[in-house]
Scaffold this motif. Sequence first.
Motif, PDB file in Angstrom:
ATOM      1  N   ILE A  87      39.841  33.364  30.651  1.00 34.46           N
ATOM      2  CA  ILE A  87      40.473  34.568  30.101  1.00 34.46           C
ATOM      3  C   ILE A  87      40.643  35.623  31.187  1.00 34.46           C
ATOM      4  N   LEU A  88      39.597  35.836  31.978  1.00 29.89           N
ATOM      5  CA  LEU A  88      39.675  36.821  33.050  1.00 29.89           C
ATOM      6  C   LEU A  88      40.704  36.424  34.100  1.00 29.89           C
ATOM      7  N   ALA A  89      40.710  35.128  34.447  1.00 29.24           N
ATOM      8  CA  ALA A  89      41.664  34.653  35.454  1.00 29.24           C
ATOM      9  C   ALA A  89      43.095  34.825  34.978  1.00 29.24           C
ATOM     10  N   THR A  90      43.302  34.664  33.674  1.00 28.20           N
ATOM     11  CA  THR A  90      44.662  34.703  33.129  1.00 28.20           C
ATOM     12  C   THR A  90      45.109  36.113  32.769  1.00 28.20           C
ATOM     13  N   HIS A  91      44.199  36.921  32.253  1.00 27.15           N
ATOM     14  CA  HIS A  91      44.611  38.189  31.651  1.00 27.15           C
ATOM     15  C   HIS A  91      44.094  39.442  32.353  1.00 27.15           C
ATOM     16  N   TYR A  92      42.987  39.354  33.099  1.00 27.19           N
ATOM     17  CA  TYR A  92      42.505  40.551  33.789  1.00 27.19           C
ATOM     18  C   TYR A  92      43.467  40.906  34.931  1.00 27.19           C
ATOM     19  N   VAL A  93      43.787  42.178  35.024  1.00 22.93           N
ATOM     20  CA  VAL A  93      44.717  42.634  36.055  1.00 22.93           C
ATOM     21  C   VAL A  93      43.914  43.129  37.252  1.00 22.93           C
ATOM     22  N   ASN A  94      43.954  42.375  38.326  1.00 25.28           N
ATOM     23  CA  ASN A  94      43.346  42.820  39.583  1.00 25.28           C
ATOM     24  C   ASN A  94      44.311  43.798  40.249  1.00 25.28           C
ATOM     25  N   ARG A  95      43.797  44.924  40.656  1.00 28.85           N
ATOM     26  CA  ARG A  95      44.646  46.015  41.135  1.00 28.85           C
ATOM     27  C   ARG A  95      45.566  45.582  42.288  1.00 28.85           C
ATOM     28  N   ASN A  96      45.039  44.742  43.201  1.00 26.61           N
ATOM     29  CA  ASN A  96      45.873  44.353  44.344  1.00 26.61           C
ATOM     30  C   ASN A  96      46.839  43.221  44.018  1.00 26.61           C
ATOM     31  N   GLU A  97      46.837  42.789  42.733  1.00 24.34           N
ATOM     32  CA  GLU A  97      47.781  41.747  42.310  1.00 24.34           C
ATOM     33  C   GLU A  97      48.704  42.249  41.206  1.00 24.34           C
ATOM     34  N   HIS A  98      48.842  43.586  41.125  1.00 25.64           N
ATOM     35  CA  HIS A  98      49.607  44.133  40.006  1.00 25.64           C
ATOM     36  C   HIS A  98      51.071  43.701  40.030  1.00 25.64           C
TER      37      HIS A  98
END
Length: 727
Positions: A87-98
């Motif tokens: 879930i985190l890999a798919t849906h969490y937004v990493n700031r440097n990958e926005h």
Amino acid sequence: MTNLEDALGEIDVLAAAETTDAAPTKSALDGKINEHFAGAVVRKDLVKAVRGNAVVPSYVLEYLLGQYAASDDEATIQAGIDSVRQILATHYVNRNEHMLVKSEIRRKGRHRVIDKVTVTLNEKNDVHEAEFENLQVKGVIIDDVTVKQNPKLLVGGVWCICDIEYFHSDDQRVVPWILASLKPIQVAGVDIDHYYEARRAFTTEEWIDLLMQSIGLNPEQFNERGKLIALTRLIPFVERNYNVVELGPKGTGKSHTFSEFSPNGILISGGEVTVAKLFVNNASGRIGLVGYWDCVAFDEFAANRRTDQNLVNVMKNYLANKSFSRGTSIYGAEASMAFIGNTTHTVPYMLKNSDLFDELPDAYRDPAWLDRIHHYIPGWEVAPIRSEMFSTGYGFVVDYLAEILRAKRSEDFSDKYKDYFTLDSSISTRDQDGIRKTFSGLMKLVHPIGEASEEEVRALLEFAIEGRKRVKDSILRIDATMRDNPIHFRYADQAGVWHDVATLEESQYPQLYRRDWDAMPGGDGGSGDKATSVPAAPVDGHGPSVGDPTPSADAPLAEGHRDFSAGQKGVSYETLLLPYLQGASKITITDPYIRLPHQGRNLADLLSLLAAAKDDAEEIDVDLVTTEEHKVEFKQRQLLMLKAIKDASDAVGVRLGVRLDDTIHDRRIETNQGWRIDLGKGLDIWQKPSDNPFDFGRNRQEFRVIGSAFTVHYVKIPVTPVEEHAQ
């Protein structure tokens, strides 16, 4: 060169990275927890296992773990961990990958994200607009119903699971992002009756350990007092309008509870506070943080030297009356406030030279403001956080406990002690309020049903009295006009026997704590300099031979050198180094080899000598310049060792700074009194200790054997008076 902060930051990262693939052994308490709170608890070490590079509060991760891994079955837990990671890999937004996520939304047309959402009102267009922190998207229209249901979106922002759609328009004024759905990360509701019923199955000790594990701490690493201190940080979440201060050394986890524990609290930097942000914006009429959050915590509060006097005045009124006025309107709110800051001095130093609020900005050292504080948590009693202090057992899913505590805020347990005890009538109304609110909060946490034995009530009442006494005694140091009416912080039991309550530091340093008021800064006594006796060492240019008795304290120190041979005994830092270091307030140790455990032990031995030789109320700054191990497996051990030595040294007033410099080769010690000691072998002059745990050399340096020949040179360098007395 790496400075101290970078080194300690690396230590924290390495310590946090220490994990084990094997599941921890489940204790009897863990089994009991799962039996009575199935589905509402989670294994606390799982947060670290799933966090990865997701920079989110622990309660967000525990919310997800509570959905998929709230079990004591290992197979279910592993499957749940995999699900949360996915879930985190798919849906969490990493700031440097926005940008990558934005492109994904555009390609698919719709995508679910986990991000922090803040809402503002666009008055020009009369619409609410959402801003996504990590996705870096703003101006997204959000409907008024959603905002009304989640008012915290307007103040501080909320972590949410959102579905976002993309629709491009030729109109440049139209934002292409569309908010399809928004769900705040929080539990839907809790069964508080089941919570009460299950509490009866636990002893008081077991329940306190469950609460400790719930906030991520290993109860086995804390004594009873340490556990109470940790739980006191939760009182602002369970008690309305509760005001608490915690000042202590860095790295003790003061802000962790307020930043990671609850979605009902917000942690802000002390320098970012304004009247409009905290209370009400006069221009828009919008209520600030106190109107929406259960607890507002101020981090780095002691470091904030830029103070708005208007803010201090408004806050003072709010802390006392639970209300504040702006313009012609008066507003009320229930938010508790926690003020967190770091101390740079030891307790005896503060007691001798100032007071325990010494670190606060001058505007907040106003006795009237301080008198609104209900409890002072002694942060200097809290050990610096180490990896073994984190819990691997089961505890409440953070969001579940947060909702329980919120439900308890409407109750009042402040009179529960009256069945057994009576407070002294000399204790003022404001002092009693502080004691009663702290006691009420601890009762709600430890005895949520409201039932406790006499001894259980006594323990909480004494702790509550002590915390308020710490506040009041410091105020009396600051304002002499408040000393006219003596206050006795004591209580009577049912037999009419009075029991005095003292703070721990009052018992440890009675000569400093109870000194005459005239000796306070500004009085006749003052805080004079300590007269330090300095024993002499080398004479006639070469110094005494090894084994000579320590020269008379009246003899002057002399320049010269001393030679030592391999295999010699009878050498110690006390005779070799201490005479030239005693009385110095600034010492620099340059030694490239402080890497191995026995080398760290040598350093700790020297620092402990300095601590024992100085006055309790004095402080010494010691800078260590050494080199860093380059092999990863040894580097971690070295950094953790230096961190442990620093924690032990700082606690006794020898403030250790560490700098890592790979260019150094010399070995020497320099003081601000002008002495330079050139060390041929550095501090590592003895053979490595034997495996015999009872070898006398482990505790007494005189019994250790010199490893190889070396020479020590003592050189006097002229210093100016300013340099000599610099702190």
